[in-house]
Design a protein around this motif. Structure first.
Motif, PDB file in Angstrom:
ATOM      1  N   SER A   1      42.519  97.328  60.376  1.00 51.33           N
ATOM      2  CA  SER A   1      41.431  96.384  60.135  1.00 51.33           C
ATOM      3  C   SER A   1      40.955  96.448  58.692  1.00 51.33           C
ATOM      4  O   SER A   1      41.166  97.438  57.988  1.00 51.33           O
ATOM      5  CB  SER A   1      40.245  96.691  61.060  1.00 51.33           C
ATOM      6  N   GLU A   2      40.305  95.388  58.273  1.00 55.86           N
ATOM      7  CA  GLU A   2      39.533  95.441  57.043  1.00 55.86           C
ATOM      8  C   GLU A   2      38.268  96.260  57.304  1.00 55.86           C
ATOM      9  O   GLU A   2      37.850  96.426  58.454  1.00 55.86           O
ATOM     10  CB  GLU A   2      39.165  94.019  56.601  1.00 55.86           C
ATOM     11  N   PRO A   3      37.625  96.793  56.256  1.00 55.53           N
ATOM     12  CA  PRO A   3      36.360  97.510  56.470  1.00 55.53           C
ATOM     13  C   PRO A   3      35.319  96.572  57.072  1.00 55.53           C
ATOM     14  O   PRO A   3      35.250  95.392  56.706  1.00 55.53           O
ATOM     15  CB  PRO A   3      35.948  97.944  55.053  1.00 55.53           C
ATOM     16  N   PHE A   4      34.510  97.087  57.992  1.00 53.90           N
ATOM     17  CA  PHE A   4      33.498  96.248  58.629  1.00 53.90           C
ATOM     18  C   PHE A   4      32.273  97.073  59.003  1.00 53.90           C
ATOM     19  O   PHE A   4      32.331  98.298  59.120  1.00 53.90           O
ATOM     20  CB  PHE A   4      34.067  95.540  59.861  1.00 53.90           C
ATOM     21  N   ARG A   5      31.144  96.368  59.165  1.00 53.15           N
ATOM     22  CA  ARG A   5      29.896  96.968  59.633  1.00 53.15           C
ATOM     23  C   ARG A   5      29.433  96.165  60.840  1.00 53.15           C
ATOM     24  O   ARG A   5      28.911  95.064  60.686  1.00 53.15           O
ATOM     25  CB  ARG A   5      28.815  96.931  58.553  1.00 53.15           C
ATOM     26  N   PRO A   6      29.585  96.682  62.031  1.00 58.68           N
ATOM     27  CA  PRO A   6      29.149  95.944  63.225  1.00 58.68           C
ATOM     28  C   PRO A   6      27.656  96.130  63.479  1.00 58.68           C
ATOM     29  O   PRO A   6      27.100  97.197  63.225  1.00 58.68           O
ATOM     30  CB  PRO A   6      29.979  96.579  64.342  1.00 58.68           C
TER      31      PRO A   6
ATOM     32  N   GLN B   1      36.258  93.620  50.370  1.00 56.95           N
ATOM     33  CA  GLN B   1      34.946  93.261  50.888  1.00 56.95           C
ATOM     34  C   GLN B   1      34.757  93.758  52.314  1.00 56.95           C
ATOM     35  O   GLN B   1      35.671  93.722  53.131  1.00 56.95           O
ATOM     36  CB  GLN B   1      34.764  91.748  50.849  1.00 56.95           C
ATOM     37  N   THR B   2      33.546  94.247  52.607  1.00 56.63           N
ATOM     38  CA  THR B   2      33.230  94.735  53.942  1.00 56.63           C
ATOM     39  C   THR B   2      32.710  93.594  54.806  1.00 56.63           C
ATOM     40  O   THR B   2      31.801  92.857  54.410  1.00 56.63           O
ATOM     41  CB  THR B   2      32.180  95.853  53.870  1.00 56.63           C
TER      42      THR B   2
ATOM     43  N   GLU C   1      32.549  87.690  66.748  1.00 53.74           N
ATOM     44  CA  GLU C   1      32.512  87.351  65.318  1.00 53.74           C
ATOM     45  C   GLU C   1      33.450  88.249  64.521  1.00 53.74           C
ATOM     46  O   GLU C   1      34.158  87.773  63.625  1.00 53.74           O
ATOM     47  CB  GLU C   1      31.077  87.490  64.799  1.00 53.74           C
ATOM     48  N   LEU C   2      33.481  89.546  64.834  1.00 51.36           N
ATOM     49  CA  LEU C   2      34.373  90.461  64.132  1.00 51.36           C
ATOM     50  C   LEU C   2      35.829  90.063  64.335  1.00 51.36           C
ATOM     51  O   LEU C   2      36.609  89.986  63.370  1.00 51.36           O
ATOM     52  CB  LEU C   2      34.162  91.892  64.616  1.00 51.36           C
ATOM     53  N   TYR C   3      36.225  89.807  65.586  1.00 49.19           N
ATOM     54  CA  TYR C   3      37.607  89.450  65.867  1.00 49.19           C
ATOM     55  C   TYR C   3      38.007  88.157  65.160  1.00 49.19           C
ATOM     56  O   TYR C   3      39.134  88.031  64.661  1.00 49.19           O
ATOM     57  CB  TYR C   3      37.812  89.315  67.371  1.00 49.19           C
ATOM     58  N   GLU C   4      37.081  87.196  65.123  1.00 52.35           N
ATOM     59  CA  GLU C   4      37.393  85.948  64.414  1.00 52.35           C
ATOM     60  C   GLU C   4      37.656  86.214  62.944  1.00 52.35           C
ATOM     61  O   GLU C   4      38.599  85.663  62.355  1.00 52.35           O
ATOM     62  CB  GLU C   4      36.232  84.956  64.568  1.00 52.35           C
ATOM     63  N   LYS C   5      36.848  87.058  62.326  1.00 53.62           N
ATOM     64  CA  LYS C   5      37.004  87.346  60.899  1.00 53.62           C
ATOM     65  C   LYS C   5      38.252  88.173  60.622  1.00 53.62           C
ATOM     66  O   LYS C   5      38.820  88.102  59.534  1.00 53.62           O
ATOM     67  CB  LYS C   5      35.749  88.055  60.372  1.00 53.62           C
TER      68      LYS C   5
ATOM     69  N   ASN D   1      27.217 103.548  66.647  1.00 54.78           N
ATOM     70  CA  ASN D   1      26.037 102.691  66.745  1.00 54.78           C
ATOM     71  C   ASN D   1      26.005 101.690  65.597  1.00 54.78           C
ATOM     72  O   ASN D   1      26.864 101.720  64.723  1.00 54.78           O
ATOM     73  CB  ASN D   1      24.765 103.534  66.820  1.00 54.78           C
ATOM     74  N   PRO D   2      25.040 100.768  65.594  1.00 55.43           N
ATOM     75  CA  PRO D   2      25.055  99.708  64.581  1.00 55.43           C
ATOM     76  C   PRO D   2      24.960 100.237  63.158  1.00 55.43           C
ATOM     77  O   PRO D   2      24.250 101.209  62.878  1.00 55.43           O
ATOM     78  CB  PRO D   2      23.809  98.883  64.934  1.00 55.43           C
ATOM     79  N   GLY D   3      25.692  99.578  62.264  1.00 61.19           N
ATOM     80  CA  GLY D   3      25.492  99.781  60.844  1.00 61.19           C
ATOM     81  C   GLY D   3      26.513 100.622  60.117  1.00 61.19           C
ATOM     82  O   GLY D   3      26.649 100.507  58.899  1.00 61.19           O
ATOM     83  N   ASN D   4      27.243 101.494  60.816  1.00 60.10           N
ATOM     84  CA  ASN D   4      28.181 102.366  60.110  1.00 60.10           C
ATOM     85  C   ASN D   4      29.366 101.581  59.538  1.00 60.10           C
ATOM     86  O   ASN D   4      29.881 100.655  60.161  1.00 60.10           O
ATOM     87  CB  ASN D   4      28.729 103.449  61.048  1.00 60.10           C
ATOM     88  N   TYR D   5      29.803 101.999  58.370  1.00 60.06           N
ATOM     89  CA  TYR D   5      31.021 101.470  57.751  1.00 60.06           C
ATOM     90  C   TYR D   5      32.219 101.977  58.556  1.00 60.06           C
ATOM     91  O   TYR D   5      32.317 103.167  58.858  1.00 60.06           O
ATOM     92  CB  TYR D   5      31.093 101.982  56.313  1.00 60.06           C
TER      93      TYR D   5
END
Length: 304
Positions: free
Chosen positions: A45-50, A2-3, A11-15, A83-87
């Motif tokens: 890291s796990e996959p993420f979208r900041p 899951q992304t 929030e990202l670091y907590e997750k 920038n925002p949104g990229n996987y």
């Protein structure tokens, strides 16, 4: 796998289960050194979208960084911008000295410049390859981000304004080194072109709204029409490429512009509502409260 979606770095670091001691949870701006946070290496890291912008200054470290389907090696003397949104996925093998700056559009509009994209159009691009600096260039960057770090982590009541002013200098240096001949039209594939054009259309329309050249906010259908696309196709591309719907982009943009306008205490809330295309002030107030948790008046009072 899951992304992860994250509104901010805290929030990202907590997750990710990473220590958040050096990251401000409330601000739209963060700056810290990764060697303070990532002590147990290697780390993947796990996959993420900041949902925020970031600059990564690699003085000494090794690893890899994946943006969408492109994987880049992390090497000393490199600067990354996303920038925002990229996987994304990052992997660290070693970290001796790395500085990360993150910021959202609200911070840019409030503390850098209300029309920041006019002078720094590269902020709207889809994917930028990492840039390698020569030693003198990197030292110039390092002087700036270390100064930003000191001011942001100080106790001045004007620390956000000071950080914003210093960010102008940093952005100008980045523009000088990397984007003097930047062509904002070029992107690598069709989907990237659609995302880039949508972001530019969104920015242009809100500039017209706030400036009085437009009165009615554009709908999702209108943004699709601007690119001669079916509305479902535009929605699918934007959601899949950025992790956010077109409606969410419009809402975030509306709130970012509202926060900038609320900085001007001479502007009545009624006029701000009208500038952003709201026919009724209570509708604007309810919309602002829904997306921020506070009323426009309460937000304005906090900026004193």
């Amino acid at each position: 796998m899951q992304t992860i979606s994250a509104q901010n770095l805290h929030e990202l670091y907590e997750k990710l289960g990473v220590p958040v001691d050096f990251v401000d949870a409330a601000s739209g701006f963060t700056i810290h050194y990764l060697q303070q946070t990532f002590r147990n290496l290697p780390f993947r890291s796990e996959p993420f979208r900041p949902d925020y912008f970031s600059f990564l200054f690699i003085r000494e470290a090794h690893g890899s960084y994946t943006i969408d389907d492109q994987r880049f090696e992390i090497r000393p003397g490199t600067v990354y911008f996303t920038n925002p949104g990229n996987y994304r996925i990052f992997e660290w093998q070693s970290i001796q000295d790395v500085c990360l700056i993150t910021f959202n559009e609200g911070f840019l509009k409030e503390y850098v410049h209300p029309e920041v994209y006019r002078d720094f159009s590269f902020l709207l691009t889809e994917t930028i390859r990492p840039q390698i600096l020569n030693p003198d260039q990197f030292r110039g960057m390092e002087d700036l981000y270390r100064l930003i770090y000191r001011e942001h982590h100080g106790d001045s009541p004007f620390r956000n304004k000071i950080a914003g002013s210093l960010m102008v200098a940093l952005l100008l240096k980045i523009k000088e080194y990397f984007f003097r001949d930047y062509n904002p039209i070029y992107e690598g594939n069709r989907s990237s072109q659609i995302v880039k054009t949508f972001k530019r259309n969104l920015e242009q329309h809100f500039r017209e709204l706030v400036g009085g050249q437009a009165e009615i906010p554009l709908r999702v259908q209108d943004y699709a029409d601007k690119q001669s696309l079916h509305v479902n196709y535009l929605s699918s591309v934007i959601s899949s490429k950025t992790g956010k719907s077109v409606s969410a982009w419009i809402a975030d943009k509306t709130i970012a512009e509202a926060k900038v306008l609320l900085q001007n205490r001479d502007l009545p809330v009624k006029e701000i509502a009208a500038r952003l295309g709201f026919l009724e002030t209570p509708h604007f107030s309810n919309y602002f409260r829904k997306h921020t948790g506070i009323s426009p008046a309460a937000y304005r009072s906090r900026q004193a």
